[in-house]
Design a protein around this motif. Structure first.
Motif, PDB file in Angstrom:
ATOM      1  N   VAL A  35       0.862  -1.177   0.000  1.00 22.14           N
ATOM      2  CA  VAL A  35       0.000   0.000   0.000  1.00 22.14           C
ATOM      3  C   VAL A  35       0.902   1.232   0.000  1.00 22.14           C
ATOM      4  N   PRO A  36       0.741   2.126  -0.975  1.00 22.01           N
ATOM      5  CA  PRO A  36       1.579   3.327  -1.014  1.00 22.01           C
ATOM      6  C   PRO A  36       1.406   4.179   0.241  1.00 22.01           C
ATOM      7  N   ASP A  37       2.454   4.897   0.569  1.00 18.47           N
ATOM      8  CA  ASP A  37       2.447   5.782   1.735  1.00 18.47           C
ATOM      9  C   ASP A  37       1.750   7.089   1.341  1.00 18.47           C
ATOM     10  N   ARG A  38       0.404   7.049   1.377  1.00 16.44           N
ATOM     11  CA  ARG A  38      -0.408   8.222   1.047  1.00 16.44           C
ATOM     12  C   ARG A  38      -1.345   8.489   2.209  1.00 16.44           C
ATOM     13  N   PRO A  39      -1.444   9.736   2.645  1.00 15.06           N
ATOM     14  CA  PRO A  39      -2.282  10.060   3.805  1.00 15.06           C
ATOM     15  C   PRO A  39      -3.732   9.619   3.656  1.00 15.06           C
ATOM     16  N   GLU A  40      -4.281   9.731   2.456  1.00 13.20           N
ATOM     17  CA  GLU A  40      -5.682   9.354   2.277  1.00 13.20           C
ATOM     18  C   GLU A  40      -5.892   7.836   2.407  1.00 13.20           C
ATOM     19  N   LEU A  41      -4.896   7.038   2.025  1.00 11.84           N
ATOM     20  CA  LEU A  41      -4.995   5.589   2.208  1.00 11.84           C
ATOM     21  C   LEU A  41      -4.800   5.215   3.678  1.00 11.84           C
ATOM     22  N   ALA A  42      -3.879   5.897   4.346  1.00  8.95           N
ATOM     23  CA  ALA A  42      -3.702   5.675   5.786  1.00  8.95           C
ATOM     24  C   ALA A  42      -4.992   6.028   6.528  1.00  8.95           C
ATOM     25  N   GLY A  43      -5.659   7.079   6.098  1.00 12.68           N
ATOM     26  CA  GLY A  43      -6.927   7.477   6.707  1.00 12.68           C
ATOM     27  C   GLY A  43      -8.014   6.446   6.474  1.00 12.68           C
ATOM     28  N   LEU A  44      -8.049   5.874   5.263  1.00 10.49           N
ATOM     29  CA  LEU A  44      -9.024   4.827   4.952  1.00 10.49           C
ATOM     30  C   LEU A  44      -8.783   3.601   5.838  1.00 10.49           C
ATOM     31  N   ILE A  45      -7.531   3.207   5.985  1.00  5.02           N
ATOM     32  CA  ILE A  45      -7.188   2.054   6.816  1.00  5.02           C
ATOM     33  C   ILE A  45      -7.570   2.304   8.266  1.00  5.02           C
ATOM     34  N   ASP A  46      -7.260   3.484   8.770  1.00  5.13           N
ATOM     35  CA  ASP A  46      -7.599   3.825  10.151  1.00  5.13           C
ATOM     36  C   ASP A  46      -9.116   3.824  10.357  1.00  5.13           C
ATOM     37  N   ALA A  47      -9.840   4.440   9.428  1.00  3.69           N
ATOM     38  CA  ALA A  47     -11.303   4.495   9.546  1.00  3.69           C
ATOM     39  C   ALA A  47     -11.908   3.096   9.473  1.00  3.69           C
ATOM     40  N   ALA A  48     -11.371   2.263   8.590  1.00  7.05           N
ATOM     41  CA  ALA A  48     -11.889   0.895   8.453  1.00  7.05           C
ATOM     42  C   ALA A  48     -11.633   0.077   9.712  1.00  7.05           C
ATOM     43  N   ALA A  49     -10.443   0.197  10.290  1.00 10.32           N
ATOM     44  CA  ALA A  49     -10.124  -0.545  11.515  1.00 10.32           C
ATOM     45  C   ALA A  49     -11.021  -0.091  12.664  1.00 10.32           C
ATOM     46  N   THR A  50     -11.235   1.208  12.764  1.00 13.51           N
ATOM     47  CA  THR A  50     -12.098   1.734  13.826  1.00 13.51           C
ATOM     48  C   THR A  50     -13.539   1.273  13.628  1.00 13.51           C
ATOM     49  N   ARG A  51     -14.021   1.327  12.388  1.00 17.22           N
ATOM     50  CA  ARG A  51     -15.395   0.883  12.105  1.00 17.22           C
ATOM     51  C   ARG A  51     -15.545  -0.608  12.385  1.00 17.22           C
ATOM     52  N   ALA A  52     -14.567  -1.413  11.995  1.00 17.74           N
ATOM     53  CA  ALA A  52     -14.628  -2.857  12.261  1.00 17.74           C
ATOM     54  C   ALA A  52     -14.674  -3.130  13.762  1.00 17.74           C
ATOM     55  N   SER A  53     -13.913  -2.369  14.533  1.00 20.43           N
ATOM     56  CA  SER A  53     -13.925  -2.581  15.987  1.00 20.43           C
ATOM     57  C   SER A  53     -15.303  -2.254  16.568  1.00 20.43           C
ATOM     58  N   GLU A  54     -15.962  -1.227  16.027  1.00 18.78           N
ATOM     59  CA  GLU A  54     -17.316  -0.884  16.484  1.00 18.78           C
ATOM     60  C   GLU A  54     -18.299  -2.002  16.147  1.00 18.78           C
ATOM     61  N   LEU A  55     -18.185  -2.534  14.927  1.00 19.91           N
ATOM     62  CA  LEU A  55     -19.083  -3.610  14.514  1.00 19.91           C
ATOM     63  C   LEU A  55     -18.866  -4.870  15.348  1.00 19.91           C
ATOM     64  N   TRP A  56     -17.600  -5.233  15.589  1.00 22.43           N
ATOM     65  CA  TRP A  56     -17.303  -6.407  16.410  1.00 22.43           C
ATOM     66  C   TRP A  56     -17.794  -6.202  17.836  1.00 22.43           C
ATOM     67  N   ALA A  57     -17.602  -5.017  18.379  1.00 22.28           N
ATOM     68  CA  ALA A  57     -18.017  -4.757  19.757  1.00 22.28           C
ATOM     69  C   ALA A  57     -19.532  -4.855  19.920  1.00 22.28           C
ATOM     70  N   ALA A  58     -20.261  -4.590  18.858  1.00 23.22           N
ATOM     71  CA  ALA A  58     -21.723  -4.615  18.918  1.00 23.22           C
ATOM     72  C   ALA A  58     -22.311  -5.939  18.425  1.00 23.22           C
ATOM     73  N   HIS A  59     -21.462  -6.956  18.248  1.00 23.13           N
ATOM     74  CA  HIS A  59     -21.991  -8.219  17.714  1.00 23.13           C
ATOM     75  C   HIS A  59     -23.102  -8.748  18.620  1.00 23.13           C
ATOM     76  N   GLN A  60     -24.010  -9.485  18.025  1.00 19.52           N
ATOM     77  CA  GLN A  60     -25.181  -9.987  18.735  1.00 19.52           C
ATOM     78  C   GLN A  60     -25.127 -11.494  18.949  1.00 19.52           C
ATOM     79  N   GLY A  61     -23.956 -12.054  18.859  1.00 22.66           N
ATOM     80  CA  GLY A  61     -23.800 -13.483  19.105  1.00 22.66           C
ATOM     81  C   GLY A  61     -24.081 -14.342  17.886  1.00 22.66           C
ATOM     82  N   LEU A  62     -23.885 -15.612  18.049  1.00 24.48           N
ATOM     83  CA  LEU A  62     -24.079 -16.569  16.986  1.00 24.48           C
ATOM     84  C   LEU A  62     -25.556 -16.709  16.651  1.00 24.48           C
ATOM     85  N   GLN A  63     -25.874 -16.707  15.391  1.00 20.05           N
ATOM     86  CA  GLN A  63     -27.271 -16.818  14.963  1.00 20.05           C
ATOM     87  C   GLN A  63     -27.591 -18.237  14.586  1.00 20.05           C
TER      88      GLN A  63
END
Length: 108
Positions: free
Chosen positions: A80-108
């Protein structure tokens, strides 16, 4: 009179005892952030990121895409090239994934 219990195997329900061997997410790269790269004289357009959480808490990312000329290409990773906008995308994605995992509702 007191009794003592021997320590048996770890409780599988104890979240601190569970060995999670990998945490990874796939992220679509918005069209305006996509780029091309070359491997073995073939040009690829990079469309997705695979973001992994490392044991030390940092993240690492690799990019994947498709051949510009079309056809079937191998599953090839790119740096991944060292570009601020890509670093921002990665950071936002990791943060969003952590929110989704934290709110999981268990096995369906």
């Amino acid at each position: 009179m007191s009794t003592t219990q021997s320590e048996g195997p770890a409780d599988p329900m104890d979240r601190n005892a569970v060995d999670v061997s990998a945490l990874a997410i796939n992220v679509t790269i918005p069209e305006e952030l996509q780029w091309t790269d070359t491997r073995r004289d073939e040009e690829f357009v990079l469309l997705t990121l695979n973001v992994r959480l490392l044991p030390d808490g940092h993240v690492a990312a690799k990019a994947y895409g498709r051949l510009v000329a079309g056809g079937r290409g191998g599953y090839t990773s790119f740096r991944v090239p060292d570009r601020p906008e890509l670093a921002g995308l990665i950071d936002a994605a990791a943060t969003r994934a952590s929110e989704l995992w934290a709110a999981h509702q268990g096995l369906q």
